[in-house]
Design an enzyme around this catalytic site. Structure first.
Site, PDB file in Angstrom:
ATOM      1  N   TYR A 122       0.664  -1.156   0.056  1.00 52.10           N
ATOM      2  CA  TYR A 122      -0.070  -0.011   0.059  1.00 52.10           C
ATOM      3  C   TYR A 122       0.843   1.239  -0.023  1.00 52.10           C
ATOM      4  O   TYR A 122       0.315   2.370   0.199  1.00 52.10           O
ATOM      5  CB  TYR A 122      -0.955   0.069   1.183  1.00 52.10           C
ATOM      6  CG  TYR A 122      -2.137  -0.959   0.828  1.00 52.10           C
ATOM      7  CD1 TYR A 122      -2.330  -1.909   0.045  1.00 52.10           C
ATOM      8  CD2 TYR A 122      -3.307  -0.777   1.935  1.00 52.10           C
ATOM      9  CE1 TYR A 122      -3.231  -2.607  -0.107  1.00 52.10           C
ATOM     10  CE2 TYR A 122      -4.172  -1.670   1.935  1.00 52.10           C
ATOM     11  CZ  TYR A 122      -4.413  -2.637   0.967  1.00 52.10           C
ATOM     12  OH  TYR A 122      -5.485  -3.316   0.719  1.00 52.10           O
ATOM     13  N   LYS A 174       2.533 -14.277   3.566  1.00 54.71           N
ATOM     14  CA  LYS A 174       2.529 -15.471   2.230  1.00 54.71           C
ATOM     15  C   LYS A 174       4.087 -15.577   1.841  1.00 54.71           C
ATOM     16  O   LYS A 174       4.338 -15.318   0.693  1.00 54.71           O
ATOM     17  CB  LYS A 174       1.768 -14.534   1.288  1.00 54.71           C
ATOM     18  CG  LYS A 174       1.554 -15.303  -0.083  1.00 54.71           C
ATOM     19  CD  LYS A 174       0.366 -16.498   0.083  1.00 54.71           C
ATOM     20  CE  LYS A 174       0.264 -17.271  -1.177  1.00 54.71           C
ATOM     21  NZ  LYS A 174      -0.537 -18.518  -1.186  1.00 54.71           N
ATOM     22  N   ASP A 208      -3.905 -17.394   2.970  1.00 60.36           N
ATOM     23  CA  ASP A 208      -5.199 -18.006   2.302  1.00 60.36           C
ATOM     24  C   ASP A 208      -5.791 -19.025   3.257  1.00 60.36           C
ATOM     25  O   ASP A 208      -6.872 -19.070   3.526  1.00 60.36           O
ATOM     26  CB  ASP A 208      -4.610 -18.525   0.923  1.00 60.36           C
ATOM     27  CG  ASP A 208      -3.367 -19.105   0.733  1.00 60.36           C
ATOM     28  OD1 ASP A 208      -2.563 -19.017   1.816  1.00 60.36           O
ATOM     29  OD2 ASP A 208      -3.096 -19.544  -0.274  1.00 60.36           O
ATOM     30  N   ASP A 232      -6.166  -5.302   5.780  1.00 56.22           N
ATOM     31  CA  ASP A 232      -7.154  -4.809   5.250  1.00 56.22           C
ATOM     32  C   ASP A 232      -8.293  -5.831   4.804  1.00 56.22           C
ATOM     33  O   ASP A 232      -9.422  -5.684   5.147  1.00 56.22           O
ATOM     34  CB  ASP A 232      -6.677  -4.117   3.980  1.00 56.22           C
ATOM     35  CG  ASP A 232      -7.785  -3.039   3.351  1.00 56.22           C
ATOM     36  OD1 ASP A 232      -8.841  -3.014   3.940  1.00 56.22           O
ATOM     37  OD2 ASP A 232      -7.614  -2.640   2.324  1.00 56.22           O
ATOM     38  N   ASP A 236     -11.828  -6.936   7.253  1.00 59.91           N
ATOM     39  CA  ASP A 236     -13.266  -7.084   6.680  1.00 59.91           C
ATOM     40  C   ASP A 236     -14.022  -8.275   6.809  1.00 59.91           C
ATOM     41  O   ASP A 236     -15.174  -8.360   7.037  1.00 59.91           O
ATOM     42  CB  ASP A 236     -13.300  -6.459   5.318  1.00 59.91           C
ATOM     43  CG  ASP A 236     -13.492  -5.072   5.034  1.00 59.91           C
ATOM     44  OD1 ASP A 236     -12.942  -4.452   5.617  1.00 59.91           O
ATOM     45  OD2 ASP A 236     -14.512  -4.661   4.273  1.00 59.91           O
TER      46      ASP A 236
HETATM   47 MG    MG Z   1     -10.483  -1.883   4.220  1.00 59.36          MG
END
Ligand code: MG
Ligand code: NAI
Length: 338
Positions: A122, A174, A208, A232, A236
Protein backbone atom coordinates in the site's frame (compact mmCIF):
# COMPACT_ATOMS: atom_id res chain seq x y z
CA UNK A 1 -10.18 18.97 28.96
CA UNK A 2 -8.49 16.84 26.29
CA UNK A 3 -8.54 18.35 22.81
CA UNK A 4 -9.29 16.03 19.89
CA UNK A 5 -9.83 16.59 16.19
CA UNK A 6 -13.19 15.56 14.76
CA UNK A 7 -13.56 14.69 11.08
CA UNK A 8 -17.10 13.95 10.02
CA UNK A 9 -16.04 12.60 6.64
CA UNK A 10 -18.25 12.08 3.61
CA UNK A 11 -20.80 9.55 2.34
CA UNK A 12 -22.47 8.15 5.48
CA UNK A 13 -19.80 9.91 7.58
CA UNK A 14 -21.84 12.95 8.72
CA UNK A 15 -24.83 10.72 9.61
CA UNK A 16 -22.88 8.27 11.77
CA UNK A 17 -20.81 11.08 13.33
CA UNK A 18 -23.96 12.95 14.37
CA UNK A 19 -25.25 9.72 15.94
CA UNK A 20 -21.96 9.11 17.73
CA UNK A 21 -21.78 12.65 19.13
CA UNK A 22 -25.34 12.31 20.40
CA UNK A 23 -24.20 9.33 22.48
CA UNK A 24 -20.88 10.89 23.58
CA UNK A 25 -22.75 13.94 24.88
CA UNK A 26 -24.54 11.73 27.40
CA UNK A 27 -21.24 10.50 28.82
CA UNK A 28 -19.33 12.72 31.13
CA UNK A 29 -16.13 12.81 29.09
CA UNK A 30 -13.79 15.74 29.09
CA UNK A 31 -13.10 16.06 25.39
CA UNK A 32 -13.14 19.32 23.50
CA UNK A 33 -13.68 18.62 19.81
CA UNK A 34 -11.94 20.62 17.12
CA UNK A 35 -14.21 20.03 14.13
CA UNK A 36 -12.34 19.95 10.81
CA UNK A 37 -13.40 19.38 7.23
CA UNK A 38 -11.78 16.71 5.05
CA UNK A 39 -12.85 14.47 2.19
CA UNK A 40 -14.77 15.11 -1.01
CA UNK A 41 -16.25 18.47 0.09
CA UNK A 42 -12.80 19.74 0.98
CA UNK A 43 -11.45 18.43 -2.31
CA UNK A 44 -14.06 20.40 -4.24
CA UNK A 45 -13.63 23.56 -2.20
CA UNK A 46 -9.85 23.76 -1.95
CA UNK A 47 -8.42 21.07 -4.22
CA UNK A 48 -7.20 18.79 -1.42
CA UNK A 49 -9.15 16.17 0.51
CA UNK A 50 -6.81 16.82 3.45
CA UNK A 51 -6.52 20.59 3.73
CA UNK A 52 -3.76 22.12 5.87
CA UNK A 53 -6.10 23.16 8.78
CA UNK A 54 -7.07 19.53 9.48
CA UNK A 55 -3.42 18.49 9.48
CA UNK A 56 -2.50 21.43 11.75
CA UNK A 57 -5.27 20.41 14.10
CA UNK A 58 -4.01 16.81 14.38
CA UNK A 59 -0.43 18.07 14.71
CA UNK A 60 -1.57 19.89 17.80
CA UNK A 61 -4.14 17.48 19.30
CA UNK A 62 -2.36 14.20 18.30
CA UNK A 63 -5.78 12.59 18.63
CA UNK A 64 -8.75 12.28 16.26
CA UNK A 65 -12.10 10.63 15.75
CA UNK A 66 -12.67 10.26 12.06
CA UNK A 67 -15.58 9.13 9.90
CA UNK A 68 -14.84 7.55 6.51
CA UNK A 69 -13.38 9.48 3.59
CA UNK A 70 -14.13 8.49 0.00
CA UNK A 71 -11.26 7.71 -2.36
CA UNK A 72 -12.52 7.84 -5.96
CA UNK A 73 -11.16 4.99 -8.10
CA UNK A 74 -11.03 7.34 -11.09
CA UNK A 75 -8.43 10.08 -11.10
CA UNK A 76 -5.04 10.09 -9.49
CA UNK A 77 -5.89 10.41 -5.81
CA UNK A 78 -3.79 9.03 -3.01
CA UNK A 79 -6.23 7.86 -0.34
CA UNK A 80 -6.62 10.54 2.34
CA UNK A 81 -6.96 7.72 4.87
CA UNK A 82 -3.58 6.28 3.92
CA UNK A 83 -2.00 9.76 3.84
CA UNK A 84 -3.11 10.41 7.42
CA UNK A 85 -1.60 7.13 8.59
CA UNK A 86 1.68 7.93 6.85
CA UNK A 87 1.87 11.58 7.93
CA UNK A 88 1.45 10.78 11.62
CA UNK A 89 3.34 7.44 11.54
CA UNK A 90 0.26 5.59 12.75
CA UNK A 91 1.97 2.29 12.13
CA UNK A 92 -0.40 0.06 14.10
CA UNK A 93 -3.97 -0.52 13.03
CA UNK A 94 -5.88 -2.29 15.80
CA UNK A 95 -9.15 -3.89 14.74
CA UNK A 96 -11.13 -5.91 17.28
CA UNK A 97 -13.99 -8.19 16.23
CA UNK A 98 -16.22 -9.07 19.18
CA UNK A 99 -19.65 -10.66 19.18
CA UNK A 100 -22.36 -8.15 20.09
CA UNK A 101 -25.41 -9.80 18.53
CA UNK A 102 -26.99 -12.78 20.28
CA UNK A 103 -28.08 -14.52 17.07
CA UNK A 104 -25.06 -14.28 14.81
CA UNK A 105 -23.44 -16.99 12.75
CA UNK A 106 -20.93 -17.58 15.56
CA UNK A 107 -21.15 -17.00 19.30
CA UNK A 108 -18.52 -15.39 21.47
CA UNK A 109 -16.14 -14.22 18.77
CA UNK A 110 -13.38 -12.22 20.42
CA UNK A 111 -10.54 -11.52 18.02
CA UNK A 112 -8.07 -8.69 17.57
CA UNK A 113 -6.24 -8.01 14.35
CA UNK A 114 -3.10 -5.87 14.37
CA UNK A 115 -2.27 -4.65 10.90
CA UNK A 116 0.98 -3.00 9.85
CA UNK A 117 -0.36 0.33 8.62
CA UNK A 118 2.36 2.15 6.68
CA UNK A 119 4.32 -0.33 4.55
CA UNK A 120 3.82 -3.25 2.17
CA UNK A 121 1.96 -3.07 -1.12
CA UNK A 122 0.00 0.00 0.00
CA UNK A 123 2.98 2.38 -0.22
CA UNK A 124 1.65 3.37 -3.64
CA UNK A 125 4.88 2.88 -5.59
CA UNK A 126 3.33 1.85 -8.89
CA UNK A 127 3.16 2.83 -12.52
CA UNK A 128 2.00 1.78 -15.97
CA UNK A 129 4.35 0.90 -18.82
CA UNK A 130 3.02 1.91 -22.25
CA UNK A 131 3.61 -0.49 -25.13
CA UNK A 132 2.49 -0.14 -28.76
CA UNK A 133 0.26 2.85 -28.04
CA UNK A 134 -1.52 1.18 -25.11
CA UNK A 135 -0.76 3.44 -22.12
CA UNK A 136 -1.82 0.70 -19.71
CA UNK A 137 -0.14 -2.28 -21.37
CA UNK A 138 1.69 -3.25 -18.17
CA UNK A 139 1.15 -2.27 -14.53
CA UNK A 140 3.95 -2.57 -12.01
CA UNK A 141 3.81 -2.12 -8.22
CA UNK A 142 6.49 -2.35 -5.55
CA UNK A 143 5.77 -3.42 -2.01
CA UNK A 144 8.18 -2.04 0.57
CA UNK A 145 8.75 -3.69 3.91
CA UNK A 146 11.57 -2.75 6.28
CA UNK A 147 13.09 -4.70 9.15
CA UNK A 148 12.58 -1.70 11.43
CA UNK A 149 8.92 -1.42 10.39
CA UNK A 150 8.38 -5.14 11.07
CA UNK A 151 10.13 -4.90 14.44
CA UNK A 152 8.01 -2.00 15.68
CA UNK A 153 4.67 -3.54 14.64
CA UNK A 154 5.62 -6.95 16.05
CA UNK A 155 6.68 -5.42 19.35
CA UNK A 156 3.46 -3.39 19.41
CA UNK A 157 1.34 -6.51 18.84
CA UNK A 158 3.07 -8.66 21.47
CA UNK A 159 3.01 -5.86 24.06
CA UNK A 160 -0.66 -5.23 23.24
CA UNK A 161 -1.35 -8.93 23.74
CA UNK A 162 0.28 -8.90 27.17
CA UNK A 163 -1.38 -5.69 28.35
CA UNK A 164 -4.81 -6.87 27.16
CA UNK A 165 -4.68 -10.36 28.61
CA UNK A 166 -4.49 -12.20 25.30
CA UNK A 167 -2.80 -15.59 25.07
CA UNK A 168 -1.95 -16.24 21.43
CA UNK A 169 -0.69 -14.28 18.41
CA UNK A 170 -0.85 -15.74 14.89
CA UNK A 171 1.56 -14.13 12.42
CA UNK A 172 -0.11 -14.15 9.00
CA UNK A 173 1.99 -13.94 5.82
CA UNK A 174 2.56 -15.30 2.31
CA UNK A 175 6.24 -16.05 2.66
CA UNK A 176 5.96 -19.14 0.43
CA UNK A 177 5.37 -16.89 -2.61
CA UNK A 178 6.29 -13.31 -1.66
CA UNK A 179 9.54 -14.61 -0.23
CA UNK A 180 11.30 -11.29 0.29
CA UNK A 181 8.34 -9.02 0.96
CA UNK A 182 6.42 -11.09 3.46
CA UNK A 183 9.34 -13.39 4.24
CA UNK A 184 11.04 -10.45 5.96
CA UNK A 185 7.86 -9.76 7.91
CA UNK A 186 7.60 -13.38 9.08
CA UNK A 187 11.30 -13.69 9.90
CA UNK A 188 11.34 -10.44 11.91
CA UNK A 189 8.04 -11.01 13.72
CA UNK A 190 9.16 -14.52 14.71
CA UNK A 191 12.51 -13.14 15.96
CA UNK A 192 10.77 -10.46 18.05
CA UNK A 193 8.26 -13.07 19.22
CA UNK A 194 11.06 -15.29 20.53
CA UNK A 195 11.35 -12.89 23.49
CA UNK A 196 7.70 -13.50 24.38
CA UNK A 197 7.32 -17.28 24.11
CA UNK A 198 7.35 -17.65 27.91
CA UNK A 199 4.20 -15.50 28.11
CA UNK A 200 2.46 -15.92 24.75
CA UNK A 201 1.73 -18.67 22.30
CA UNK A 202 3.09 -17.58 18.93
CA UNK A 203 2.32 -19.34 15.66
CA UNK A 204 2.37 -18.52 11.95
CA UNK A 205 -0.13 -19.13 9.19
CA UNK A 206 -0.24 -18.54 5.42
CA UNK A 207 -2.86 -15.92 4.56
CA UNK A 208 -5.12 -17.96 2.27
CA UNK A 209 -5.34 -20.78 4.78
CA UNK A 210 -5.97 -18.23 7.53
CA UNK A 211 -8.86 -16.71 5.55
CA UNK A 212 -10.48 -20.12 5.22
CA UNK A 213 -9.83 -21.12 8.85
CA UNK A 214 -11.38 -17.87 10.08
CA UNK A 215 -14.70 -18.80 8.51
CA UNK A 216 -14.51 -22.46 9.48
CA UNK A 217 -13.32 -22.19 13.06
CA UNK A 218 -12.59 -18.65 14.28
CA UNK A 219 -12.15 -19.84 17.89
CA UNK A 220 -8.69 -21.17 17.09
CA UNK A 221 -7.46 -17.55 16.78
CA UNK A 222 -6.94 -14.95 19.46
CA UNK A 223 -4.85 -12.18 17.89
CA UNK A 224 -3.65 -11.86 14.30
CA UNK A 225 -0.54 -9.89 13.36
CA UNK A 226 -0.17 -9.21 9.66
CA UNK A 227 0.95 -6.91 6.84
CA UNK A 228 -0.95 -3.92 5.49
CA UNK A 229 -2.93 -5.44 2.61
CA UNK A 230 -3.63 -8.80 4.26
CA UNK A 231 -4.81 -6.91 7.35
CA UNK A 232 -7.13 -4.78 5.25
CA UNK A 233 -8.74 -7.85 3.72
CA UNK A 234 -8.84 -10.08 6.81
CA UNK A 235 -10.35 -7.33 8.99
CA UNK A 236 -13.34 -7.00 6.64
CA UNK A 237 -13.65 -10.79 6.75
CA UNK A 238 -13.55 -10.71 10.57
CA UNK A 239 -16.26 -8.01 10.53
CA UNK A 240 -18.36 -10.52 8.59
CA UNK A 241 -17.98 -13.04 11.43
CA UNK A 242 -19.70 -10.69 13.89
CA UNK A 243 -22.51 -9.43 11.66
CA UNK A 244 -20.91 -7.06 9.19
CA UNK A 245 -18.97 -3.86 8.69
CA UNK A 246 -21.53 -1.86 10.66
CA UNK A 247 -20.07 -3.32 13.86
CA UNK A 248 -16.31 -3.22 13.22
CA UNK A 249 -14.24 -0.54 14.98
CA UNK A 250 -10.60 0.38 14.72
CA UNK A 251 -7.75 2.61 15.79
CA UNK A 252 -4.67 3.82 13.93
CA UNK A 253 -1.99 4.18 16.56
CA UNK A 254 1.53 5.60 16.50
CA UNK A 255 4.05 6.49 19.16
CA UNK A 256 2.62 9.96 19.75
CA UNK A 257 -0.69 10.20 17.88
CA UNK A 258 -3.81 8.16 17.21
CA UNK A 259 -6.81 8.34 14.90
CA UNK A 260 -9.87 6.21 15.62
CA UNK A 261 -12.23 5.21 12.82
CA UNK A 262 -14.55 2.44 11.69
CA UNK A 263 -13.21 -0.37 9.50
CA UNK A 264 -15.80 0.42 6.83
CA UNK A 265 -15.77 3.11 4.16
CA UNK A 266 -18.17 5.89 3.17
CA UNK A 267 -20.86 3.44 1.89
CA UNK A 268 -22.02 5.63 -1.02
CA UNK A 269 -24.75 3.08 -1.81
CA UNK A 270 -26.69 4.07 1.34
CA UNK A 271 -25.39 7.60 1.98
CA UNK A 272 -27.99 10.27 2.70
CA UNK A 273 -30.73 7.76 3.55
CA UNK A 274 -30.37 7.92 7.33
CA UNK A 275 -30.08 4.13 7.64
CA UNK A 276 -26.34 3.59 8.16
CA UNK A 277 -25.32 1.63 11.23
CA UNK A 278 -23.43 4.01 13.57
CA UNK A 279 -22.13 1.21 15.85
CA UNK A 280 -18.70 0.90 14.21
CA UNK A 281 -17.94 4.59 14.69
CA UNK A 282 -19.43 4.56 18.21
CA UNK A 283 -17.23 1.60 19.12
CA UNK A 284 -14.22 3.41 17.61
CA UNK A 285 -15.06 6.36 19.87
CA UNK A 286 -15.08 3.91 22.80
CA UNK A 287 -11.58 2.80 21.75
CA UNK A 288 -10.53 6.47 21.76
CA UNK A 289 -11.86 6.76 25.32
CA UNK A 290 -9.85 3.69 26.36
CA UNK A 291 -6.77 5.23 24.73
CA UNK A 292 -7.04 8.42 26.82
CA UNK A 293 -7.61 6.42 30.00
CA UNK A 294 -11.40 6.95 30.20
CA UNK A 295 -12.21 3.25 30.59
CA UNK A 296 -15.36 3.75 32.66
CA UNK A 297 -17.34 5.79 30.08
CA UNK A 298 -15.97 3.53 27.32
CA UNK A 299 -17.39 0.48 29.09
CA UNK A 300 -20.73 2.23 29.70
CA UNK A 301 -20.95 3.12 26.03
CA UNK A 302 -20.15 -0.41 24.84
CA UNK A 303 -22.69 -1.88 27.23
CA UNK A 304 -25.41 0.55 26.11
CA UNK A 305 -24.70 -0.35 22.46
CA UNK A 306 -24.81 -4.07 23.19
CA UNK A 307 -28.03 -3.79 25.26
CA UNK A 308 -29.68 -1.74 22.52
CA UNK A 309 -28.74 -4.36 19.92
CA UNK A 310 -30.09 -7.10 22.19
CA UNK A 311 -33.37 -5.19 22.59
CA UNK A 312 -33.86 -5.62 18.84
CA UNK A 313 -33.32 -1.97 17.98
CA UNK A 314 -31.15 -2.47 14.91
CA UNK A 315 -30.39 -0.76 11.63
CA UNK A 316 -31.33 -2.48 8.34
CA UNK A 317 -27.83 -3.97 7.74
CA UNK A 318 -28.53 -6.10 10.86
CA UNK A 319 -32.04 -6.99 9.76
CA UNK A 320 -33.78 -4.25 11.75
CA UNK A 321 -35.84 -1.23 10.85
CA UNK A 322 -34.27 1.44 13.08
CA UNK A 323 -32.85 4.51 11.45
CA UNK A 324 -29.37 5.79 12.34
CA UNK A 325 -30.66 8.44 14.74
CA UNK A 326 -33.32 6.16 16.28
CA UNK A 327 -30.57 3.76 17.17
CA UNK A 328 -28.40 6.56 18.58
CA UNK A 329 -31.27 7.92 20.68
CA UNK A 330 -31.95 4.45 22.07
CA UNK A 331 -28.28 4.08 23.07
CA UNK A 332 -28.24 7.59 24.56
CA UNK A 333 -31.35 6.84 26.62
CA UNK A 334 -29.81 3.66 27.97
CA UNK A 335 -26.74 5.61 29.03
CA UNK A 336 -28.84 8.21 30.81
CA UNK A 337 -30.90 5.57 32.61
CA UNK A 338 -27.91 3.62 34.00
MG1 MG B 1 -10.49 -1.70 4.20
P1 NAI C 1 -17.71 0.36 2.35
O1 NAI C 1 -17.10 -0.17 3.59
O2 NAI C 1 -18.00 1.82 2.31
O3 NAI C 1 -19.07 -0.42 2.03
C1 NAI C 1 -19.13 -1.81 1.79
C2 NAI C 1 -20.57 -2.31 1.99
O4 NAI C 1 -20.88 -2.30 3.38
C3 NAI C 1 -21.60 -1.43 1.32
O5 NAI C 1 -22.63 -2.22 0.84
C4 NAI C 1 -22.10 -0.52 2.44
O6 NAI C 1 -23.42 -0.08 2.28
C5 NAI C 1 -21.98 -1.45 3.65
N1 NAI C 1 -21.68 -0.66 4.85
C6 NAI C 1 -20.49 -0.11 5.20
N2 NAI C 1 -20.59 0.55 6.34
C7 NAI C 1 -21.88 0.43 6.74
C8 NAI C 1 -22.59 0.94 7.87
N3 NAI C 1 -22.01 1.68 8.83
N4 NAI C 1 -23.91 0.63 7.97
C9 NAI C 1 -24.52 -0.13 7.04
N5 NAI C 1 -23.89 -0.63 5.96
C10 NAI C 1 -22.57 -0.34 5.81
O7 NAI C 1 -16.72 -0.04 1.17
P2 NAI C 1 -16.67 0.45 -0.36
O8 NAI C 1 -18.04 0.60 -0.88
O9 NAI C 1 -15.74 -0.48 -0.98
O10 NAI C 1 -15.97 1.86 -0.30
C11 NAI C 1 -16.66 3.10 -0.39
C12 NAI C 1 -15.67 4.24 -0.26
O11 NAI C 1 -15.12 4.29 1.06
C13 NAI C 1 -14.48 4.15 -1.21
O12 NAI C 1 -14.25 5.45 -1.74
C14 NAI C 1 -13.33 3.74 -0.32
O13 NAI C 1 -12.10 4.21 -0.80
C15 NAI C 1 -13.70 4.41 0.98
N6 NAI C 1 -13.12 3.75 2.16
C16 NAI C 1 -12.72 4.57 3.18
C17 NAI C 1 -12.23 4.03 4.34
C18 NAI C 1 -11.81 4.95 5.45
O14 NAI C 1 -12.23 6.10 5.50
N7 NAI C 1 -11.00 4.50 6.37
C19 NAI C 1 -12.11 2.57 4.53
C20 NAI C 1 -12.63 1.80 3.42
C21 NAI C 1 -13.11 2.38 2.27
Amino acid sequence: MIKATLIEGDGIGPEIMQATLLVLERLDVKIEWDRQEAGMDALERCGDSLPEPVLDSIRSTRLALKAPLTTPVEGNFRSANIRLRELFSLYANVRPAKTLLPDGRFNNIDLILVRENTEGLYVGVEHFIPIDGDPHAVAEASGIITRSGCKRIAKFAFEYALSHGRHKVTIVHKANVLRALTGLFLETAMAVGAQYTDRLQIEERIVDNCAMQLVLNPDQFDMILTTNMFGDILSDEMAGLIGGLGLAAGGNIGNDAAIFEAVHGSAPDIAGQGIANPCALMLSAAMLLDYIGEQAPATRMRKAIQDTLHSDTRTPDLGGTARTLDFARAVAERISST
